[in-house]
Design a protein around this motif. Structure first.
Motif, mmCIF file in Angstrom:
data_model
loop_
_atom_site.group_PDB
_atom_site.id
_atom_site.type_symbol
_atom_site.label_atom_id
_atom_site.label_comp_id
_atom_site.label_asym_id
_atom_site.label_seq_id
_atom_site.Cartn_x
_atom_site.Cartn_y
_atom_site.Cartn_z
ATOM 1 N N ILE A 44 1.037 -1.082 0.139
ATOM 2 C CA ILE A 44 0.081 0.066 -0.024
ATOM 3 C C ILE A 44 0.845 1.229 -0.039
ATOM 4 C CG2 ILE A 44 -1.712 1.243 1.262
ATOM 5 C CD1 ILE A 44 -2.388 -1.457 2.621
ATOM 6 N N VAL A 45 0.978 1.825 -0.958
ATOM 7 C CA VAL A 45 2.022 2.919 -1.338
ATOM 8 C C VAL A 45 1.748 4.155 -1.798
ATOM 9 C CG1 VAL A 45 3.810 1.094 -1.435
ATOM 10 C CG2 VAL A 45 2.777 1.702 -3.571
ATOM 11 N N TRP A 46 2.346 5.257 -1.466
ATOM 12 C CA TRP A 46 2.470 6.395 -2.334
ATOM 13 C C TRP A 46 3.968 6.776 -2.116
ATOM 14 C CZ3 TRP A 46 1.321 9.743 -5.785
ATOM 15 C CH2 TRP A 46 1.684 11.085 -5.681
ATOM 16 N N MET A 47 4.537 7.069 -3.550
ATOM 17 C CA MET A 47 6.048 7.373 -3.782
ATOM 18 C C MET A 47 6.726 6.548 -2.843
ATOM 19 S SD MET A 47 6.087 10.154 -5.787
ATOM 20 C CE MET A 47 5.046 11.536 -6.498
ATOM 21 N N PRO A 48 6.965 5.164 -3.027
ATOM 22 C CA PRO A 48 7.812 4.585 -2.332
ATOM 23 C C PRO A 48 9.218 4.563 -2.800
ATOM 24 C CG PRO A 48 6.553 3.124 -3.863
ATOM 25 C CD PRO A 48 5.821 4.403 -4.067
ATOM 26 N N PRO A 49 10.228 4.469 -1.945
ATOM 27 C CA PRO A 49 11.857 4.603 -2.247
ATOM 28 C C PRO A 49 12.190 3.619 -3.153
ATOM 29 C CG PRO A 49 11.471 4.010 0.389
ATOM 30 C CD PRO A 49 9.999 4.309 -0.373
ATOM 31 N N ASP A 50 13.406 3.656 -3.775
ATOM 32 C CA ASP A 50 13.484 3.039 -4.923
ATOM 33 C C ASP A 50 13.875 1.421 -4.415
ATOM 34 O OD1 ASP A 50 13.637 4.927 -6.740
ATOM 35 O OD2 ASP A 50 15.816 5.130 -7.063
ATOM 36 N N ASP A 51 14.268 1.262 -3.111
ATOM 37 C CA ASP A 51 14.344 -0.184 -2.844
ATOM 38 C C ASP A 51 13.574 -0.683 -2.117
ATOM 39 O OD1 ASP A 51 14.794 1.591 -0.921
ATOM 40 O OD2 ASP A 51 16.580 0.892 0.282
ATOM 41 N N PHE A 52 12.180 -0.086 -2.147
ATOM 42 C CA PHE A 52 11.054 -0.490 -1.355
ATOM 43 C C PHE A 52 10.705 -1.939 -1.602
ATOM 44 C CE2 PHE A 52 6.492 -1.356 -0.949
ATOM 45 C CZ PHE A 52 6.307 -0.969 0.313
ATOM 46 N N PHE A 53 10.847 -2.315 -3.010
ATOM 47 C CA PHE A 53 10.283 -3.419 -3.409
ATOM 48 C C PHE A 53 11.403 -4.751 -3.475
ATOM 49 C CE2 PHE A 53 7.408 -0.439 -5.629
ATOM 50 C CZ PHE A 53 6.160 -0.866 -5.213
ATOM 51 N N ASP A 54 12.492 -4.336 -3.037
ATOM 52 C CA ASP A 54 13.643 -5.391 -2.892
ATOM 53 C C ASP A 54 13.071 -6.486 -2.221
ATOM 54 O OD1 ASP A 54 14.917 -3.439 -4.738
ATOM 55 O OD2 ASP A 54 16.313 -2.926 -3.438
ATOM 56 N N GLY A 55 13.498 -7.830 -2.635
ATOM 57 C CA GLY A 55 13.151 -8.982 -1.844
ATOM 58 C C GLY A 55 11.676 -9.214 -1.600
ATOM 59 N N LEU A 56 11.029 -8.734 -2.149
ATOM 60 C CA LEU A 56 9.410 -8.866 -2.034
ATOM 61 C C LEU A 56 9.038 -9.881 -3.169
ATOM 62 C CD1 LEU A 56 7.494 -5.462 -0.947
ATOM 63 C CD2 LEU A 56 8.829 -7.012 0.455
ATOM 64 N N ASP A 57 9.608 -11.201 -2.964
ATOM 65 C CA ASP A 57 9.473 -12.128 -3.974
ATOM 66 C C ASP A 57 8.028 -12.614 -4.210
ATOM 67 O OD1 ASP A 57 12.107 -11.511 -4.485
ATOM 68 O OD2 ASP A 57 12.618 -13.348 -3.503
ATOM 69 N N HIS A 71 3.960 7.006 -10.914
ATOM 70 C CA HIS A 71 5.405 6.924 -10.058
ATOM 71 C C HIS A 71 5.766 5.641 -9.742
ATOM 72 C CE1 HIS A 71 1.733 6.596 -7.430
ATOM 73 N NE2 HIS A 71 2.897 6.043 -6.437
ATOM 74 N N LEU A 72 4.413 4.554 -10.044
ATOM 75 C CA LEU A 72 4.881 3.092 -9.955
ATOM 76 C C LEU A 72 5.103 2.533 -11.262
ATOM 77 C CD1 LEU A 72 1.794 2.434 -7.245
ATOM 78 C CD2 LEU A 72 4.347 2.253 -7.013
ATOM 79 N N LEU A 73 4.519 3.082 -12.264
ATOM 80 C CA LEU A 73 4.696 2.523 -13.404
ATOM 81 C C LEU A 73 6.129 2.828 -13.736
ATOM 82 C CD1 LEU A 73 1.624 3.657 -15.177
ATOM 83 C CD2 LEU A 73 2.198 1.089 -14.780
ATOM 84 N N LEU A 74 6.855 3.943 -13.533
ATOM 85 C CA LEU A 74 8.212 4.095 -13.649
ATOM 86 C C LEU A 74 9.190 3.652 -12.619
ATOM 87 C CD1 LEU A 74 7.603 7.708 -15.113
ATOM 88 C CD2 LEU A 74 8.077 5.789 -16.506
ATOM 89 N N HIS A 75 8.558 3.168 -11.576
ATOM 90 C CA HIS A 75 9.471 2.524 -10.474
ATOM 91 C C HIS A 75 10.625 1.794 -10.899
ATOM 92 C CE1 HIS A 75 10.676 1.237 -6.673
ATOM 93 N NE2 HIS A 75 10.181 2.381 -6.012
ATOM 94 N N PRO A 76 11.942 1.940 -10.419
ATOM 95 C CA PRO A 76 12.834 1.129 -10.890
ATOM 96 C C PRO A 76 12.798 -0.335 -10.216
ATOM 97 C CG PRO A 76 13.660 2.705 -9.425
ATOM 98 C CD PRO A 76 12.579 3.026 -9.843
#
Ligand code: NAP
Ligand code: GLV
Length: 308
Positions: A44-57, A71-76
């Motif tokens: 559940i997010v707004w503007m999460p940092p670049d490493d937010f999704f790391d490891g969420l397998d 911000h999510l479609l372009l999130h690295p």
């Protein structure tokens, strides 16, 4: 099953509390306190940092606490196959309607000219046009565009709306690139309420400004990347445009050295046109989660192909 939460503007924790109240049985973890990342199946997010999704397998869904999802479609860090669900109005429509009405009245009541006259101590009694003679064009006829249109119309402004597909709207409706020139020529005040996509990036540019009536006014609460700043400055300096009100910027916060800060015909607000309401946001996220569990398509499911 657990959710990982991060909302960049939630300094007082009100949004988090609303989410906890709306979903009392959900294990909501607040980033960066993730616990075991493999237990997390939604965010559940707004503007999460670049490493937010790391490891969420095991991440299966992302709920955006916003209308725009650029911000999510372009999130690295976010995989492209994960479904995204956004908010639909969630209290933003009424706030956006007031923001745009404020800008429209600023333009219609000749405030750009009167502000300059005040600075020069010039008692400049200007004839104020009736709202009925100041048509407003809204780029976008979605959740917010339609709310804004109806509010402006109630305040006496004729309305034009522009969108990708045909739909019932207030006032005149224009569709697609072919009808854009006619829409622009009929719009004394232009409002951008488009999502940021490959097709809409840089849409507020010199060519578009040229298509507007002389002395038009631009209001942009869409996204900063919709606007080509140099083209706006040129159009203001040449008198093609009489002013602009901007809420969103390519870089936020707007850098101190931006020429936009100092321009005498630009009103700047810091991305505050329309924050979503906490309870409505949380209820929508809760409903969307229920829909996902029940195998029903949530209302705010983003079409990644379209980009919104
Ligand atoms: P929405 O419901 O998705 O509506 C988007 C509208 O834009 C739709 O009418 C869509 O056409 C139209 N559109 C998209 N691409 C187009 C294109 N290439 N040509 C013509 N029309 C196009 O979005 P929303 O909820 O109204 O929000 C709009 C935007 O407002 C958000 O994406 C966000 O960037 C911005 N926003 C800003 C703030 C703030 O505080 N400044 C707050 C909330 C939202 P169709 O109807 O044909 O699909
Ligand atoms: C805010 O800008 C939003 O897209 O909700």
């Amino acid at each position: 099953m657990a959710a990982l939460y991060f909302c960049s503007d939630d300094n007082n924790g009100n949004m988090l509390r609303a989410m906890q109240q709306a979903m009392p049985n959900l294990d909501i973890r607040v980033w960066p306190n993730t616990g075991n990342k493999l237990e997390i199946d939604c965010a559940i997010v707004w503007m999460p940092p670049d490493d937010f999704f790391d490891g969420l397998d095991n991440l299966a869904h992302v709920y955006s606490v916003s209308a725009g999802v650029d911000h999510l479609l372009l999130h690295p860090g976010l995989r492209h196959d994960i479904p995204l669900i956004r908010l639909f109005d969630a209290g933003m429509g009424d706030k956006m309607a007031n923001y745009v009405l404020y800008g429209a009245l600023h333009a219609q009541r000749c405030m750009p000219e009167l502000t300059l006259a005040q600075q020069a101590r010039n008692w400049q009694r200007t004839a104020i046009p009736d709202p009925a003679s100041v048509p407003i064009g809204i780029l976008g006829a979605g959740a917010l565009g339609q709310k804004v249109a109806s509010h402006l119309s109630l305040n006496g402004f004729p309305i034009n709306q522009w969108s990708r597909s045909a739909k019932q709207t207030i006032g005149s409706h224009f569709i697609g690139d072919e009808q854009l020139p006619a829409f622009l020529a009929a719009s004394q005040i232009l409002v951008c309420l488009l999502p940021l996509t490959a097709n809409t990036t840089g849409i507020l540019n010199e060519k578009l400004f040229t298509g507007l009536p002389d002395g038009a006014y631009v209001i942009n609460p869409g996204r900063g990347q919709h606007l080509v700043v140099d083209d706006l400055l040129k159009a203001l300096d040449s008198g093609k445009l009489k002013g602009a009100m901007l809420d969103v910027f390519e870089t936020e916060p707007l850098p101190e050295d931006s020429p936009l800060w100092h321009h005498e015909r630009i009103v700047i607000t810091p991305h505050i046109a329309a924050a979503s309401t906490t309870t409505e946001s949380a209820e929508q996220v809760a409903q969307s989660m229920k829909d996902v569990v029940n195998g029903t398509e949530p209302r705010g499911l983003v079409d990644r192909q379209r980009g919104y």
